[in-house]
Design a protein around this motif. Structure first.
Motif, PDB file in Angstrom:
ATOM      1  N   VAL A 174       0.848  -1.195   0.000  1.00 14.42           N
ATOM      2  CA  VAL A 174       0.000   0.000   0.000  1.00 14.42           C
ATOM      3  C   VAL A 174       0.884   1.244   0.000  1.00 14.42           C
ATOM      4  CG1 VAL A 174      -1.764   1.281   1.277  1.00 14.42           C
ATOM      5  CG2 VAL A 174      -1.814  -1.229   1.256  1.00 14.42           C
ATOM      6  N   SER A 175       0.653   2.138  -0.980  1.00 15.73           N
ATOM      7  CA  SER A 175       1.478   3.349  -1.073  1.00 15.73           C
ATOM      8  C   SER A 175       0.746   4.545  -0.464  1.00 15.73           C
ATOM      9  CB  SER A 175       1.815   3.642  -2.534  1.00 15.73           C
ATOM     10  OG  SER A 175       0.624   4.001  -3.210  1.00 15.73           O
ATOM     11  N   ILE A 176       1.528   5.550  -0.118  1.00 15.28           N
ATOM     12  CA  ILE A 176       0.947   6.811   0.371  1.00 15.28           C
ATOM     13  C   ILE A 176       0.059   7.422  -0.725  1.00 15.28           C
ATOM     14  CG2 ILE A 176       1.550   9.199   0.932  1.00 15.28           C
ATOM     15  CD1 ILE A 176       1.959   7.620   3.335  1.00 15.28           C
ATOM     16  N   ASP A 177       0.473   7.296  -1.984  1.00 11.51           N
ATOM     17  CA  ASP A 177      -0.332   7.803  -3.094  1.00 11.51           C
ATOM     18  C   ASP A 177      -1.735   7.201  -3.081  1.00 11.51           C
ATOM     19  OD1 ASP A 177       1.375   9.591  -4.273  1.00 11.51           O
ATOM     20  OD2 ASP A 177       2.406   8.045  -5.454  1.00 11.51           O
ATOM     21  N   GLU A 178      -1.767   5.898  -2.840  1.00 11.94           N
ATOM     22  CA  GLU A 178      -3.034   5.189  -2.836  1.00 11.94           C
ATOM     23  C   GLU A 178      -3.913   5.663  -1.679  1.00 11.94           C
ATOM     24  OE1 GLU A 178      -4.017   0.439  -3.290  1.00 11.94           O
ATOM     25  OE2 GLU A 178      -1.952   1.164  -3.004  1.00 11.94           O
ATOM     26  N   ILE A 179      -3.280   5.846  -0.525  1.00 12.47           N
ATOM     27  CA  ILE A 179      -4.028   6.314   0.649  1.00 12.47           C
ATOM     28  C   ILE A 179      -4.582   7.715   0.376  1.00 12.47           C
ATOM     29  CG2 ILE A 179      -3.848   6.952   3.091  1.00 12.47           C
ATOM     30  CD1 ILE A 179      -1.619   4.737   3.270  1.00 12.47           C
ATOM     31  N   ALA A 180      -3.733   8.564  -0.209  1.00 10.07           N
ATOM     32  CA  ALA A 180      -4.160   9.924  -0.533  1.00 10.07           C
ATOM     33  C   ALA A 180      -5.354   9.885  -1.486  1.00 10.07           C
ATOM     34  CB  ALA A 180      -2.993  10.695  -1.163  1.00 10.07           C
ATOM     35  N   SER A 181      -5.228   9.055  -2.497  1.00  8.70           N
ATOM     36  CA  SER A 181      -6.281   8.960  -3.500  1.00  8.70           C
ATOM     37  C   SER A 181      -7.584   8.437  -2.878  1.00  8.70           C
ATOM     38  CB  SER A 181      -5.771   8.080  -4.649  1.00  8.70           C
ATOM     39  OG  SER A 181      -6.842   7.514  -5.335  1.00  8.70           O
ATOM     40  N   ALA A 182      -7.469   7.400  -2.014  1.00  5.21           N
ATOM     41  CA  ALA A 182      -8.675   6.853  -1.370  1.00  5.21           C
ATOM     42  C   ALA A 182      -9.319   7.869  -0.426  1.00  5.21           C
ATOM     43  CB  ALA A 182      -8.330   5.564  -0.613  1.00  5.21           C
ATOM     44  N   ALA A 183      -8.482   8.746   0.149  1.00  2.20           N
ATOM     45  CA  ALA A 183      -9.018   9.751   1.066  1.00  2.20           C
ATOM     46  C   ALA A 183      -9.475  11.007   0.321  1.00  2.20           C
ATOM     47  CB  ALA A 183      -7.959  10.117   2.110  1.00  2.20           C
ATOM     48  N   GLY A 184      -9.178  11.034  -0.973  1.00  2.00           N
ATOM     49  CA  GLY A 184      -9.575  12.188  -1.775  1.00  2.00           C
ATOM     50  C   GLY A 184      -8.775  13.446  -1.467  1.00  2.00           C
ATOM     51  N   ILE A 185      -7.519  13.269  -1.041  1.00  2.00           N
ATOM     52  CA  ILE A 185      -6.661  14.441  -0.803  1.00  2.00           C
ATOM     53  C   ILE A 185      -5.329  14.242  -1.524  1.00  2.00           C
ATOM     54  CG2 ILE A 185      -7.710  14.922   1.451  1.00  2.00           C
ATOM     55  CD1 ILE A 185      -5.274  13.709   2.791  1.00  2.00           C
ATOM     56  N   SER A 186      -4.491  15.263  -1.496  1.00  2.00           N
ATOM     57  CA  SER A 186      -3.214  15.173  -2.200  1.00  2.00           C
ATOM     58  C   SER A 186      -2.170  14.486  -1.328  1.00  2.00           C
ATOM     59  CB  SER A 186      -2.712  16.569  -2.561  1.00  2.00           C
ATOM     60  OG  SER A 186      -2.333  17.246  -1.377  1.00  2.00           O
ATOM     61  N   ARG A 187      -1.161  13.945  -1.993  1.00  2.00           N
ATOM     62  CA  ARG A 187      -0.078  13.278  -1.282  1.00  2.00           C
ATOM     63  C   ARG A 187       0.611  14.220  -0.274  1.00  2.00           C
ATOM     64  NH1 ARG A 187       4.015   9.185  -2.617  1.00  2.00           N
ATOM     65  NH2 ARG A 187       5.997   9.951  -1.833  1.00  2.00           N
ATOM     66  N   PRO A 188       0.939  15.464  -0.673  1.00  2.00           N
ATOM     67  CA  PRO A 188       1.569  16.357   0.308  1.00  2.00           C
ATOM     68  C   PRO A 188       0.698  16.583   1.548  1.00  2.00           C
ATOM     69  CG  PRO A 188       1.803  17.263  -1.889  1.00  2.00           C
ATOM     70  CD  PRO A 188       0.876  16.106  -2.007  1.00  2.00           C
ATOM     71  N   LEU A 189      -0.631  16.582   1.347  1.00  2.00           N
ATOM     72  CA  LEU A 189      -1.513  16.812   2.487  1.00  2.00           C
ATOM     73  C   LEU A 189      -1.462  15.627   3.469  1.00  2.00           C
ATOM     74  CD1 LEU A 189      -3.289  19.022   3.563  1.00  2.00           C
ATOM     75  CD2 LEU A 189      -5.257  18.048   2.363  1.00  2.00           C
ATOM     76  N   VAL A 190      -1.310  14.414   2.923  1.00  2.00           N
ATOM     77  CA  VAL A 190      -1.140  13.251   3.816  1.00  2.00           C
ATOM     78  C   VAL A 190       0.078  13.484   4.704  1.00  2.00           C
ATOM     79  CG1 VAL A 190      -0.663  10.770   3.970  1.00  2.00           C
ATOM     80  CG2 VAL A 190      -2.225  11.638   2.191  1.00  2.00           C
TER      81      VAL A 190
END
Lengths: 222, 222
Positions: free
Chosen positions: A26-42
């Motif tokens: 599981v990547s941070i990109d995927e988590i960001a995308s599933a949460a509907g926010i940008s990677r930097p915001l994660v």
């Protein structure tokens, strides 16, 4: 969303992903995308994947430990069986993440992760002692209870690997295993034998898993 | 010394140190000093501490797996008890290193380390099947045997943490646990019950640990 609300949402999204697939994948990109926010915001909320993983694991640990709570009513075997059912529900919901964690997952060696795993084991141990009505167990009893808890973990891991035995059967089996392991120790040690006779004297001969076990073992031996 | 001879000597020195203290605490300097060579010379033979640790673990794994070999003679319970004694000898000799490894040691997550641990578990599993005379076990039996192997590991780890129960007692207890766990599964499953009756039909009622267990359980229940 407020900061804490956003953090909680991210933890929920991450836990969902870490549960369904091996956390390594599981990547941070995927988590960001599933949460509907940008990677930097994660990264604004969590410095890295490990800290997000640990937060998700903390939530899962609290959830699991809460499932060990069971009213102190009715036969001990039946109480334990209800806990086993809730434990397997948890394992079922978090299968790949549970396997990865217990087999040496992404955060292994992290002291936070190890402490969380130990805290869940300790919660299970404390609950069992409370149900047995014992505050200061002899070393042999502590060993039996803790080793049974590890038997439950390893049985769940083996079950997840192919699910070749129905989980309902394993839930009953683990309750029976508890009775059998305690009996083996009690048969070897007088103090433990006396203690266990006191604990189990009010158990019904039928109507509970321990009674069923004795009936079946007698029939097997004959 | 030749290259291979020097490598083997270093592995022996390293295994000794990794066994007696948590491997995290053992430095390359210390290994070099114990081997009577310079630190750069250690690096000449092993690129780093992890590779030396893995080589030491390989030697320990081979040693442990070899202790599972037992002649196919006499009561099954007595054979298992002899293996348990040799297993606890090993755990005793390598206590701190064994604990560190199984609790998530320095090389956790290393695929080599995990593969070595799995190979030892598999060797134990294969030996048990061979002694039971079963080639293609039903899923329920495989699960019982593998979960008992993990019970043995966790019991040894709990024992190392304070040694509050004499190891000789745990050796017998684990043999009894094996019988009890198999009996619990066999009581739940007809196919396994029939299989186990066939395997155990030649076991002596007395003279072996399984016979002793049954005698004691009957006396406990009365």
């Amino acid at each position: 969303m407020g900061v804490e609300e956003r953090r909680q949402q991210l933890i929920g999204v991450a836990l969902e992903l870490f549960s369904r697939r091996s956390p390594d994948e599981v990547s941070i990109d995927e988590i960001a995308s599933a949460a509907g926010i940008s990677r930097p915001l994660v990264y604004h909320y969590f410095p890295g994947k490990l800290s997000l993983y640990e937060a998700a694991l903390k939530r899962a640990s609290d959830d699991l430990a809460s499932r060990f709570t069971e009213p102190h009513e009715g036969p001990l075997g039946s109480r334990l069986l209800r806990v086993m059912r809730r434990f397997f529900d948890f394992v079922d919901e978090h299968g790949p993440g549970f396997s990865a964690l217990m087999r040496g997952g992404p955060a292994v060696g992290s002291s936070t992760t190890n402490a969380l795993i130990d805290s869940v084991r300790q919660a299970a141990y404390d609950q069992i002692l409370a149900h047995l009505g014992i505050e200061d167990p002899p070393a042999r009893l502590e060993l039996v209870i803790r080793s049974w808890i590890s038997l439950v973990e390893s049985t769940a891991l083996l079950w997840l690997d192919g699910r070749r035995v129905p989980r309902a059967e394993l839930e009953v089996q683990l309750v029976h295993d508890f009775g059998a392991l305690v009996a083996v120790s009690a048969a070897q040690d007088e103090e433990l034998g006396a203690l266990m006779r006191r604990v189990f004297k009010d158990e019904p001969g039928d109507g509970g898993p321990f009674g069923t076990l004795v009936t079946r073992l007698v029939s097997l031996a004959s």
